[in-house]
Design a protein around this motif. Structure first.
Motif, PDB file in Angstrom:
ATOM      1  N   ILE A  45       0.837  -1.197   0.000  1.00 14.83           N
ATOM      2  CA  ILE A  45       0.000   0.000   0.000  1.00 14.83           C
ATOM      3  C   ILE A  45       0.870   1.245   0.000  1.00 14.83           C
ATOM      4  O   ILE A  45       0.647   2.197  -0.755  1.00 14.83           O
ATOM      5  CB  ILE A  45      -0.951  -0.015   1.217  1.00 14.83           C
ATOM      6  N   ILE A  46       1.889   1.245   0.855  1.00 16.40           N
ATOM      7  CA  ILE A  46       2.795   2.399   0.932  1.00 16.40           C
ATOM      8  C   ILE A  46       3.521   2.591  -0.390  1.00 16.40           C
ATOM      9  O   ILE A  46       3.674   3.711  -0.885  1.00 16.40           O
ATOM     10  CB  ILE A  46       3.803   2.198   2.088  1.00 16.40           C
ATOM     11  N   TRP A  47       3.975   1.492  -0.991  1.00 22.21           N
ATOM     12  CA  TRP A  47       4.716   1.576  -2.274  1.00 22.21           C
ATOM     13  C   TRP A  47       3.828   2.140  -3.382  1.00 22.21           C
ATOM     14  O   TRP A  47       4.252   3.000  -4.154  1.00 22.21           O
ATOM     15  CB  TRP A  47       5.217   0.192  -2.656  1.00 22.21           C
ATOM     16  N   LYS A  48       2.588   1.659  -3.435  1.00 18.20           N
ATOM     17  CA  LYS A  48       1.672   2.148  -4.458  1.00 18.20           C
ATOM     18  C   LYS A  48       1.378   3.629  -4.268  1.00 18.20           C
ATOM     19  O   LYS A  48       1.401   4.407  -5.216  1.00 18.20           O
ATOM     20  CB  LYS A  48       0.360   1.357  -4.439  1.00 18.20           C
ATOM     21  N   ARG A  49       1.110   4.016  -3.025  1.00 16.46           N
ATOM     22  CA  ARG A  49       0.836   5.430  -2.766  1.00 16.46           C
ATOM     23  C   ARG A  49       2.062   6.291  -3.078  1.00 16.46           C
ATOM     24  O   ARG A  49       1.950   7.368  -3.646  1.00 16.46           O
ATOM     25  CB  ARG A  49       0.412   5.622  -1.318  1.00 16.46           C
ATOM     26  N   GLY A  50       3.244   5.802  -2.723  1.00 18.67           N
ATOM     27  CA  GLY A  50       4.478   6.546  -2.995  1.00 18.67           C
ATOM     28  C   GLY A  50       4.750   6.697  -4.481  1.00 18.67           C
ATOM     29  O   GLY A  50       5.190   7.762  -4.933  1.00 18.67           O
ATOM     30  N   PHE A  51       4.458   5.647  -5.241  1.00 21.14           N
ATOM     31  CA  PHE A  51       4.679   5.701  -6.688  1.00 21.14           C
ATOM     32  C   PHE A  51       3.747   6.713  -7.344  1.00 21.14           C
ATOM     33  O   PHE A  51       4.163   7.502  -8.199  1.00 21.14           O
ATOM     34  CB  PHE A  51       4.471   4.315  -7.294  1.00 21.14           C
ATOM     35  N   ILE A  52       2.487   6.710  -6.910  1.00 18.40           N
ATOM     36  CA  ILE A  52       1.520   7.665  -7.468  1.00 18.40           C
ATOM     37  C   ILE A  52       1.947   9.092  -7.155  1.00 18.40           C
ATOM     38  O   ILE A  52       1.907   9.979  -8.005  1.00 18.40           O
ATOM     39  CB  ILE A  52       0.112   7.378  -6.917  1.00 18.40           C
ATOM     40  N   ARG A  53       2.395   9.303  -5.886  1.00 19.34           N
ATOM     41  CA  ARG A  53       2.853  10.641  -5.522  1.00 19.34           C
ATOM     42  C   ARG A  53       4.073  11.057  -6.332  1.00 19.34           C
ATOM     43  O   ARG A  53       4.195  12.214  -6.756  1.00 19.34           O
ATOM     44  CB  ARG A  53       3.188  10.676  -4.032  1.00 19.34           C
ATOM     45  N   LEU A  54       4.963  10.098  -6.550  1.00 24.19           N
ATOM     46  CA  LEU A  54       6.170  10.388  -7.332  1.00 24.19           C
ATOM     47  C   LEU A  54       5.807  10.791  -8.755  1.00 24.19           C
ATOM     48  O   LEU A  54       6.364  11.759  -9.313  1.00 24.19           O
ATOM     49  CB  LEU A  54       7.090   9.163  -7.356  1.00 24.19           C
ATOM     50  N   VAL A  55       4.861  10.066  -9.373  1.00 15.20           N
ATOM     51  CA  VAL A  55       4.429  10.401 -10.734  1.00 15.20           C
ATOM     52  C   VAL A  55       3.793  11.792 -10.774  1.00 15.20           C
ATOM     53  O   VAL A  55       4.066  12.598 -11.671  1.00 15.20           O
ATOM     54  CB  VAL A  55       3.444   9.336 -11.261  1.00 15.20           C
ATOM     55  N   VAL A  57       4.259  14.332  -8.663  1.00 13.65           N
ATOM     56  CA  VAL A  57       5.275  15.366  -8.425  1.00 13.65           C
ATOM     57  C   VAL A  57       6.137  15.563  -9.668  1.00 13.65           C
ATOM     58  O   VAL A  57       6.424  16.698 -10.078  1.00 13.65           O
ATOM     59  CB  VAL A  57       6.147  14.997  -7.206  1.00 13.65           C
ATOM     60  N   ALA A  58       6.524  14.441 -10.308  1.00 14.37           N
ATOM     61  CA  ALA A  58       7.336  14.540 -11.526  1.00 14.37           C
ATOM     62  C   ALA A  58       6.573  15.263 -12.638  1.00 14.37           C
ATOM     63  O   ALA A  58       7.139  16.080 -13.374  1.00 14.37           O
ATOM     64  CB  ALA A  58       7.761  13.148 -11.990  1.00 14.37           C
ATOM     65  N   GLY A  59       5.272  14.969 -12.761  1.00 20.79           N
ATOM     66  CA  GLY A  59       4.462  15.639 -13.774  1.00 20.79           C
ATOM     67  C   GLY A  59       4.358  17.131 -13.521  1.00 20.79           C
ATOM     68  O   GLY A  59       4.438  17.941 -14.446  1.00 20.79           O
ATOM     69  N   ILE A  60       4.182  17.491 -12.250  1.00 23.91           N
ATOM     70  CA  ILE A  60       4.092  18.919 -11.906  1.00 23.91           C
ATOM     71  C   ILE A  60       5.409  19.626 -12.205  1.00 23.91           C
ATOM     72  O   ILE A  60       5.426  20.721 -12.781  1.00 23.91           O
ATOM     73  CB  ILE A  60       3.706  19.082 -10.422  1.00 23.91           C
ATOM     74  N   ILE A  61       6.519  18.999 -11.815  1.00 26.97           N
ATOM     75  CA  ILE A  61       7.837  19.600 -12.069  1.00 26.97           C
ATOM     76  C   ILE A  61       8.082  19.740 -13.565  1.00 26.97           C
ATOM     77  O   ILE A  61       8.573  20.770 -14.038  1.00 26.97           O
ATOM     78  CB  ILE A  61       8.953  18.750 -11.405  1.00 26.97           C
ATOM     79  N   TRP A  62       7.728  18.702 -14.332  1.00 27.54           N
ATOM     80  CA  TRP A  62       7.916  18.740 -15.785  1.00 27.54           C
ATOM     81  C   TRP A  62       7.077  19.864 -16.410  1.00 27.54           C
ATOM     82  O   TRP A  62       7.543  20.597 -17.273  1.00 27.54           O
ATOM     83  CB  TRP A  62       7.544  17.396 -16.386  1.00 27.54           C
TER      84      TRP A  62
END
Length: 500
Positions: A45-55, A57-62
Motif C-alpha cells: 500500500i505504501i509503495w503504491k501510494r508513494g509511486f503515485i505521488r512520485l508520478v 510530483v514529476a508531472g508537476i515539475i515537468w
C-alpha cells in the motif's frame, strides 16, 4: 424450549462472523496464518501510494519546466539585452504557440494616414520627371576569361571592380549590370511573359525552395483588383510544393492561379542560396515586369491587408516620392546590423566581416543624425516603387552588391545610398506603419544553409567538396580586392538594441 432455541440461534449468529473471520485468516492451507499478509500488505500500500505521488510530483515539475521555458522564450524575444534577444527564434513553432497564447507583445502598429476611399484616388497622368538619368540600359552578355577558358555565364555577371566603381558615377546615359545575363538562369516561361506585358501596376511577391504558401490579400477594392496584377514568383520546387498543399486552378491559356495570385514560374534558379534567389524578384522587379510603372513588393510570408492603391497614394504620389521603404525596427547603423546578422547566424561570420571591411575601406561611416536618411538599415520586406530610370538604377546597383557580396540585402542598401551621393531620394517611413501593412505568417519550415554556420575562413579551405562555397554568388568576397583590407578596423558596436 422455545427460548432456549432462540438463544442458541442468536449465539450461532454472533459466532458466525468470528468463524468466517477465522476462515479468512486461517484458510488456504495456512498461507494467511503464516503472517505474510500482515507483513506485505502495508508495504504494498505504501509503495503504491508513494509511486503515485512520485508520478504526480514529476508531472508537476515537468509542467513547470515547460512553462518556465516558454516564459523565458517569450521574455527573450522581447528583451532589450542583446545576448538574450539573440536566442529568440521568431519563426519557430514554439514562438508561434506562445504568440497565439498572448504571451508575446504584438508588434507596435500605428495607423497609416491613407485616404478613406480607393475610388477617389487620382492616378497621376504622367510619371515623375527624369532629372539625372534619361536613359538606362543593361549589360546582357557575360564575357570573361579565366586561364584562357570561358567561365559559365553568371546571372549577375562577372562584374569587375572597375565596372562596379563606374556604375556609381551617375550620368544621363548609363549601361550597367542588372542581372538576367543571357543563359544565366531565372527564365520565365512564355505564357507568363505574355501575361505580364499587360501589367502596369504590380503587387509582387515570391516563394523559393518551398518555404511558404501564398497568403491571400485582404481589404482589396474592386478598383485595385482590376488595376493591379498580383504576381507570385516561384521556382519549380515551390510550385510543386504549392500544388501539393493548396488549390491551384488553371485558366484557358495555361496560367496557374492561387486565389488572386498569378503564379510566375522562374526556371533554372540562378544561385545556390534560396535566399539569394529570392532577391531576384524582390529587387529586380522592374527587370522581370518590363511594362510595370509602379510596383509594391511584399515578402512571401506576409498577408497584405491594405489596399495597394492607397499605399501608392500615401507613400509615392502624395509627397512625390519614387521609392519608399520602412525603417528597421532596431538598427540604423550598418555595422550594428552586420553584428546582429553574425549573432543570429544569417550568413558566414567571416564573410560578413569581409563585406563590412570593404565598405569601411570605401568610406562607409556608421549612421549619424547628419546623414540624409533617417537610417541606413531598411525593413526590406515591403518596397513601394515608381519605375523611373534613377529608381531602376538604384535597384540594379543594390542587386549588384547582393550578387557580389552577402545575400543580406539590408547590409547593402545604405551603402548604395551613400555611393549615389544624395542624388536618389528615398522615403523611409516609420516602422509602426510598416507593421500595419501586413499580417506576418510563419515559414512552413526553417531556412537551412551550411554557409550560415561557418565561423572561420579555414573551414572553407578545409572543405574539399566545395559545398560550403557558393559557386554563382558572392564572388566579390573571393576575388582579390584592389586595396589593403588588412589595415581596416571595423567600428566598435555597442549592441544597444535587440539582435533581430
Amino acid at each position: 424450549m422455545g427460548s432456549n432455541f432462540l438463544r442458541f440461534i442468536s449465539l450461532r449468529a454472533n459466532r458466525r462472523p468470528d468463524r468466517n473471520h477465522l476462515q479468512s485468516r486461517d484458510g488456504k492451507e495456512g498461507f494467511l496464518a503464516s503472517g505474510k499478509l500482515y507483513q506485505d500488505s502495508p508495504m504494498k500500500i505504501i509503495w503504491k501510494r508513494g509511486f503515485i505521488r512520485l508520478v504526480l510530483v514529476a508531472g508537476i515539475i515537468w509542467g513547470l519546466l515547460i512553462l518556465t521555458a516558454l516564459l523565458f522564450h517569450a521574455w527573450s524575444c522581447q528583451s532589450s539585452i542583446a545576448f538574450f534577444s539573440a536566442l529568440c527564434n521568431k519563426s519557430s513553432v514554439i514562438y508561434g504557440a506562445i504568440q497565439s497564447l498572448g504571451l508575446v507583445t504584438p508588434p507596435h502598429r500605428c495607423s497609416i494616414p491613407v485616404a478613406d476611399d480607393p475610388n477617389k484616388i487620382v492616378i497621376p497622368k504622367r510619371g515623375s520627371p527624369e532629372k539625372y538619368v534619361q536613359s538606362l540600359s543593361y549589360i546582357m552578355e557575360d564575357v570573361t576569361a579565366t586561364n584562357e577558358s570561358q567561365s559559365p555565364p553568371l546571372f549577375g555577371g562577372h562584374i569587375t571592380w572597375k565596372q562596379r566603381d563606374d556604375s556609381f558615377k551617375v550620368k544621363p546615359n548609363m549601361k550597367v549590370h542588372c542581372g538576367f545575363i543571357r543563359n544565366g538562369g531565372a527564365e520565365m516561361v512564355q505564357r507568363d511573359i505574355k501575361y505580364v506585358k499587360k501589367c502596369r501596376f504590380v503587387v509582387a511577391s515570391g516563394i523559393f525552395d518551398g518555404y511558404d504558401t501564398p497568403h491571400q490579400p485582404s481589404n482589396i477594392s474592386a478598383r485595385s483588383q482590376k488595376l493591379f496584377c498580383f504576381l507570385m514568383v516561384v521556382d519549380e520546387v515551390s510550385l510543386e510544393f504549392i500544388k501539393k498543399n493548396v488549390t491551384v486552378r488553371e485558366d484557358n491559356e495555361g496560367g496557374e492561379w492561387v486565389g488572386i495570385w498569378r503564379l510566375i514560374l522562374l526556371k533554372h534558379p540562378p544561385y545556390d542560396e534560396p535566399r539569394r534567389n529570392g532577391k531576384v524578384p524582390k529587387i529586380l522587379t522592374h527587370r522581370l515586369f518590363l511594362q510595370a510603372q509602379y510596383s509594391i513588393w511584399i515578402d512571401g510570408k506576409m498577408e497584405l491587408i491594405v489596399d495597394p492603391l492607397l499605399l501608392l497614394d500615401r507613400y509615392l504620389w502624395r509627397e512625390k516620392n519614387t521609392f519608399a521603404i520602412a525603417q528597421h525596427k532596431h538598427h540604423r547603423n550598418v555595422y550594428e546590423e552586420a553584428d546582429a546578422n553574425k549573432r543570429r547566424k544569417r550568413y558566414a561570420r567571416p564573410l560578413i566581416d569581409l563585406h563590412m571591411k570593404i565598405y569601411r575601406y570605401e568610406g562607409m561611416e556608421p549612421w549619424n543624425p547628419q546623414k540624409s536618411t533617417p537610417s541606413d538599415i531598411p525593413e526590406g520586406a515591403v518596397i513601394i516603387r515608381e519605375h523611373t530610370a534613377l529608381s531602376n538604377l538604384f535597384s540594379c546597383l543594390w542587386f549588384n552588391e547582393v550578387h557580389l557580396f552577402t545575400p543580406r540585402d539590408q547590409l547593402s542598401f545604405g551603402y548604395v545610398v551613400y555611393r549615389l551621393g544624395g542624388l536618389f531620394k528615398i522615403f523611409m517611413f516609420p516602422n509602426c506603419e510598416y507593421n500595419s501593412i501586413f499580417i506576418l505568417h510563419n515559414h512552413t519550415r526553417e531556412h537551412s544553409s551550411k554557409v550560415e554556420w561557418v565561423k572561420s575562413l579555414d573551414e572553407f579551405k578545409k572543405d574539399k567538396t566545395g559545398g560550403l562555397k557558393e559557386s554563382r554568388g558572392g564572388l566579390g568576397l573571393w576575388t582579390p580586392y584592389p586595396g589593403n583590407l588588412d589595415s581596416v578596423v571595423l567600428p566598435p558596436v555597442k549592441r544597444t538594441s535587440k539582435a533581430g
